[in-house]
Design a protein around this motif. Structure first.
Motif, PDB file in Angstrom:
ATOM      1  N   GLY A   1       5.124  56.311 -73.245  1.00 27.56           N
ATOM      2  CA  GLY A   1       6.111  57.332 -73.577  1.00 27.56           C
ATOM      3  C   GLY A   1       7.529  56.808 -73.720  1.00 27.56           C
ATOM      4  O   GLY A   1       8.166  56.977 -74.767  1.00 27.56           O
ATOM      5  N   PRO A   2       8.078  56.166 -72.677  1.00 21.06           N
ATOM      6  CA  PRO A   2       9.468  55.702 -72.776  1.00 21.06           C
ATOM      7  C   PRO A   2       9.674  54.630 -73.837  1.00 21.06           C
ATOM      8  O   PRO A   2      10.713  54.586 -74.490  1.00 21.06           O
ATOM      9  CB  PRO A   2       9.775  55.168 -71.381  1.00 21.06           C
ATOM     10  N   ARG A   3       8.682  53.749 -74.030  1.00 21.25           N
ATOM     11  CA  ARG A   3       8.838  52.725 -75.060  1.00 21.25           C
ATOM     12  C   ARG A   3       8.853  53.343 -76.454  1.00 21.25           C
ATOM     13  O   ARG A   3       9.613  52.933 -77.326  1.00 21.25           O
ATOM     14  CB  ARG A   3       7.712  51.691 -74.941  1.00 21.25           C
ATOM     15  N   THR A   4       8.016  54.363 -76.638  1.00 26.52           N
ATOM     16  CA  THR A   4       7.997  55.037 -77.934  1.00 26.52           C
ATOM     17  C   THR A   4       9.298  55.783 -78.183  1.00 26.52           C
ATOM     18  O   THR A   4       9.862  55.734 -79.279  1.00 26.52           O
ATOM     19  CB  THR A   4       6.812  56.007 -78.010  1.00 26.52           C
ATOM     20  N   SER A   5       9.806  56.470 -77.163  1.00 26.98           N
ATOM     21  CA  SER A   5      11.047  57.225 -77.344  1.00 26.98           C
ATOM     22  C   SER A   5      12.203  56.297 -77.687  1.00 26.98           C
ATOM     23  O   SER A   5      13.064  56.618 -78.513  1.00 26.98           O
ATOM     24  CB  SER A   5      11.367  58.053 -76.096  1.00 26.98           C
ATOM     25  N   ALA A   6      12.234  55.122 -77.044  1.00 22.92           N
ATOM     26  CA  ALA A   6      13.283  54.148 -77.370  1.00 22.92           C
ATOM     27  C   ALA A   6      13.133  53.646 -78.799  1.00 22.92           C
ATOM     28  O   ALA A   6      14.123  53.478 -79.518  1.00 22.92           O
ATOM     29  CB  ALA A   6      13.226  52.974 -76.391  1.00 22.92           C
ATOM     30  N   ARG A   7      11.895  53.445 -79.223  1.00 20.30           N
ATOM     31  CA  ARG A   7      11.645  52.924 -80.567  1.00 20.30           C
ATOM     32  C   ARG A   7      12.073  53.920 -81.648  1.00 20.30           C
ATOM     33  O   ARG A   7      12.526  53.520 -82.718  1.00 20.30           O
ATOM     34  CB  ARG A   7      10.149  52.601 -80.691  1.00 20.30           C
ATOM     35  N   VAL A   8      11.911  55.221 -81.385  1.00 17.97           N
ATOM     36  CA  VAL A   8      12.288  56.229 -82.390  1.00 17.97           C
ATOM     37  C   VAL A   8      13.679  56.805 -82.104  1.00 17.97           C
ATOM     38  O   VAL A   8      14.105  57.761 -82.748  1.00 17.97           O
ATOM     39  CB  VAL A   8      11.246  57.367 -82.479  1.00 17.97           C
ATOM     40  N   GLN A   9      14.351  56.239 -81.107  1.00 16.46           N
ATOM     41  CA  GLN A   9      15.737  56.595 -80.782  1.00 16.46           C
ATOM     42  C   GLN A   9      15.904  58.084 -80.442  1.00 16.46           C
ATOM     43  O   GLN A   9      16.642  58.828 -81.080  1.00 16.46           O
ATOM     44  CB  GLN A   9      16.668  56.205 -81.939  1.00 16.46           C
ATOM     45  N   THR A  10      15.168  58.499 -79.415  1.00 17.29           N
ATOM     46  CA  THR A  10      15.337  59.850 -78.899  1.00 17.29           C
ATOM     47  C   THR A  10      15.218  59.793 -77.383  1.00 17.29           C
ATOM     48  O   THR A  10      14.927  58.742 -76.807  1.00 17.29           O
ATOM     49  CB  THR A  10      14.302  60.826 -79.495  1.00 17.29           C
ATOM     50  N   GLY A  11      15.467  60.913 -76.727  1.00 20.73           N
ATOM     51  CA  GLY A  11      15.367  60.961 -75.274  1.00 20.73           C
ATOM     52  C   GLY A  11      13.961  61.305 -74.817  1.00 20.73           C
ATOM     53  O   GLY A  11      13.115  61.727 -75.611  1.00 20.73           O
ATOM     54  N   LEU A  12      13.720  61.118 -73.523  1.00 23.84           N
ATOM     55  CA  LEU A  12      12.430  61.490 -72.940  1.00 23.84           C
ATOM     56  C   LEU A  12      12.658  61.974 -71.516  1.00 23.84           C
ATOM     57  O   LEU A  12      13.368  61.331 -70.740  1.00 23.84           O
ATOM     58  CB  LEU A  12      11.465  60.305 -72.943  1.00 23.84           C
ATOM     59  N   THR A  13      12.072  63.118 -71.179  1.00 26.34           N
ATOM     60  CA  THR A  13      12.124  63.629 -69.813  1.00 26.34           C
ATOM     61  C   THR A  13      10.790  63.322 -69.153  1.00 26.34           C
ATOM     62  O   THR A  13       9.738  63.720 -69.654  1.00 26.34           O
ATOM     63  CB  THR A  13      12.392  65.145 -69.799  1.00 26.34           C
ATOM     64  N   ALA A  14      10.843  62.601 -68.033  1.00 25.12           N
ATOM     65  CA  ALA A  14       9.623  62.089 -67.409  1.00 25.12           C
ATOM     66  C   ALA A  14       9.108  63.000 -66.309  1.00 25.12           C
ATOM     67  O   ALA A  14       9.871  63.690 -65.635  1.00 25.12           O
ATOM     68  CB  ALA A  14       9.887  60.696 -66.842  1.00 25.12           C
ATOM     69  N   ASP A  15       7.781  62.996 -66.139  1.00 26.59           N
ATOM     70  CA  ASP A  15       7.118  63.676 -65.025  1.00 26.59           C
ATOM     71  C   ASP A  15       7.428  65.167 -64.965  1.00 26.59           C
ATOM     72  O   ASP A  15       7.742  65.707 -63.895  1.00 26.59           O
ATOM     73  CB  ASP A  15       7.507  63.022 -63.695  1.00 26.59           C
ATOM     74  N   CYS A  16       7.341  65.834 -66.094  1.00 23.71           N
ATOM     75  CA  CYS A  16       7.650  67.268 -66.129  1.00 23.71           C
ATOM     76  C   CYS A  16       6.563  68.080 -65.432  1.00 23.71           C
ATOM     77  O   CYS A  16       5.377  67.761 -65.505  1.00 23.71           O
ATOM     78  CB  CYS A  16       7.795  67.740 -67.569  1.00 23.71           C
ATOM     79  N   THR A  17       6.996  69.147 -64.781  1.00 27.93           N
ATOM     80  CA  THR A  17       6.056  70.066 -64.138  1.00 27.93           C
ATOM     81  C   THR A  17       6.066  71.440 -64.810  1.00 27.93           C
ATOM     82  O   THR A  17       5.233  72.282 -64.497  1.00 27.93           O
ATOM     83  CB  THR A  17       6.409  70.237 -62.650  1.00 27.93           C
ATOM     84  N   GLN A  18       6.994  71.645 -65.726  1.00 26.77           N
ATOM     85  CA  GLN A  18       7.063  72.924 -66.444  1.00 26.77           C
ATOM     86  C   GLN A  18       7.724  72.707 -67.797  1.00 26.77           C
ATOM     87  O   GLN A  18       8.691  71.944 -67.915  1.00 26.77           O
ATOM     88  CB  GLN A  18       7.860  73.956 -65.634  1.00 26.77           C
ATOM     89  N   LEU A  19       7.199  73.363 -68.819  1.00 26.70           N
ATOM     90  CA  LEU A  19       7.763  73.301 -70.163  1.00 26.70           C
ATOM     91  C   LEU A  19       7.802  74.703 -70.746  1.00 26.70           C
ATOM     92  O   LEU A  19       6.848  75.472 -70.592  1.00 26.70           O
ATOM     93  CB  LEU A  19       6.903  72.403 -71.080  1.00 26.70           C
ATOM     94  N   GLU A  20       8.885  75.036 -71.428  1.00 22.34           N
ATOM     95  CA  GLU A  20       8.963  76.322 -72.107  1.00 22.34           C
ATOM     96  C   GLU A  20       9.965  76.235 -73.244  1.00 22.34           C
ATOM     97  O   GLU A  20      10.782  75.304 -73.311  1.00 22.34           O
ATOM     98  CB  GLU A  20       9.347  77.436 -71.138  1.00 22.34           C
ATOM     99  N   ILE A  21       9.886  77.184 -74.136  1.00 20.58           N
ATOM    100  CA  ILE A  21      10.827  77.277 -75.255  1.00 20.58           C
ATOM    101  C   ILE A  21      11.895  78.299 -74.891  1.00 20.58           C
ATOM    102  O   ILE A  21      11.585  79.402 -74.443  1.00 20.58           O
ATOM    103  CB  ILE A  21      10.107  77.696 -76.551  1.00 20.58           C
TER     104      ILE A  21
END
Length: 352
Positions: free
Chosen positions: A114-134
């Motif tokens: 995950g973090p290596r891919t986010s760095a490669r495409v130049q975006t952020g990444l939030t790690a170890d999420c326990t909840q996601l919503e819009i």
């Protein structure tokens, strides 16, 4: 930093982790959450990105659990997980297909990829999420600042689990997160569901970051998978000793359950790390969770609070575990647990 047109990024994608040609449970959990998130977006397409070698047979299973599309990246170089080729494959997919959201499981593989891919495409990444919503970001309007809508709001424990942070990535795409296994729920599989299949050739290029796998040694673990257990009998520091866990073993045996534990137990060397429940252990969602001699620190509660039924046994009537428990017993576990075990044995025998 590459200037991106955010309007080009649409849809929700998940990395469908597979090992040895078998989908990891986290892939199906992510599809369930992606399906729920997509319902609140303009583009409701859910895509599973399947990376490996000769893995096309997994497409129908992904479709049954909610994937509208499956992008299959099949190459002999991707037979076994290696950081660089897998990063090139997933980053290549993102650059080519431009998903608005990308979810990756916070497994050993996902935490590397995950973090290596986010760095490669130049975006952020939030790690170890326990909840996601819009939702909207900022969460509440701020004078003079634009409030953006339909953003991915990513929630995770912070500062050692002592607070909860909600993070967004409003000014860049894709919005990426790794998600803890066991937190999200799979949907009920849909019989006969089919997905659009896109066989895509990733631009893989060997470089000095490629590693060669000399040998794969597989070790069969003798430790039960607490993430799959329906009944967990979990002990904390209050159990007193490794030997005293025999009380919990007996109760678990009667119930057909599995013994788990808190971090304090692992730190004391009483039980292996694989049995730890909590923020730095595993997130579990059993039908029944016994919390025996566990005080209920927020770090532990974060890993088991979504259990269907929580039964707490603790001598301290003010222990925080009682705040999340459905049933609570105040008293000495050395007396209560053996009595409970015998009563359950008698009840089960009477039914036979």
């Amino acid at each position: 930093m590459i200037k991106k047109n955010l309007e080009e990024y649409k849809g929700t994608a998940i990395y469908a982790q597979q090992v040895d040609g078998k989908l990891s449970p986290i892939a199906l959990e992510l599809l369930g959450k992606a399906r729920a998130l997509a319902n609140d977006l303009d583009d409701k397409t859910v895509t599973a990105v399947l990376i490996g070698y000769q893995v096309g047979g997994l497409v129908d299973e992904l479709a049954a659990y909610g994937a509208d599309k499956v992008v299959v990246i099949d190459d002999p170089e991707l037979k076994d997980y290696r950081t660089e080729p897998y990063t090139q494959a997933l980053a290549g997919y993102i650059n080519e297909f431009k998903p608005e959201i990308v979810l990756v499981g916070a497994t050993a593989i996902g935490r590397d990829l995950g973090p290596r891919t986010s760095a490669r495409v130049q975006t952020g990444l939030t790690a170890d999420c326990t909840q996601l919503e819009i939702g909207d970001f900022p969460l509440t309007p701020v004078p003079g600042k634009e409030q953006k809508h339909k953003q991915l709001l990513m929630t995770r424990p912070a500062f050692g689990g002592n607070t909860i942070a909600t993070i967004a990535c409003p000014n860049n795409r894709p919005q990426m997160a790794t998600v803890r296994p066991g937190v999200m729920q799979k949907i009920t599989p849909i019989d006969g569901a089919k997905a659009e299949v896109i066989n895509w050739k990733a631009p893989l290029e060997k470089n000095n970051c490629y590693v060669e796998i000399e040998e794969v040694v597989k070790e069969v673990s003798s430790v039960a998978d607490i993430g799959e257990a329906k009944i967990l009998v979990s002990g904390g520091r209050g159990v007193g000793s490794a030997e005293n866990f025999k009380l919990l073993d007996d109760l678990a045996e009667v119930l057909g359950g599995v013994v788990s534990c808190s971090r304090a137990v692992v730190d004391n060397g009483w039980k292996p790390k694989e049995l730890q429940v909590g923020q730095t252990g595993k997130t579990v969602r059993p039908h029944v969770y016994f919390a025996i001699g566990i005080s209920g620190a927020i770090q532990h509660v974060a890993g088991m609070e979504d259990s269907d039924i929580i039964i707490a046994i603790n001598k301290d009537e003010n222990a925080p575990i009682f705040d999340v428990a459905d049933y609570g017993i105040v008293g000495d576990l050395n007396k209560i647990v053996p009595q409970l075990t015998e009563k359950l044995k008698a009840a089960i025998a009477a039914k036979k």
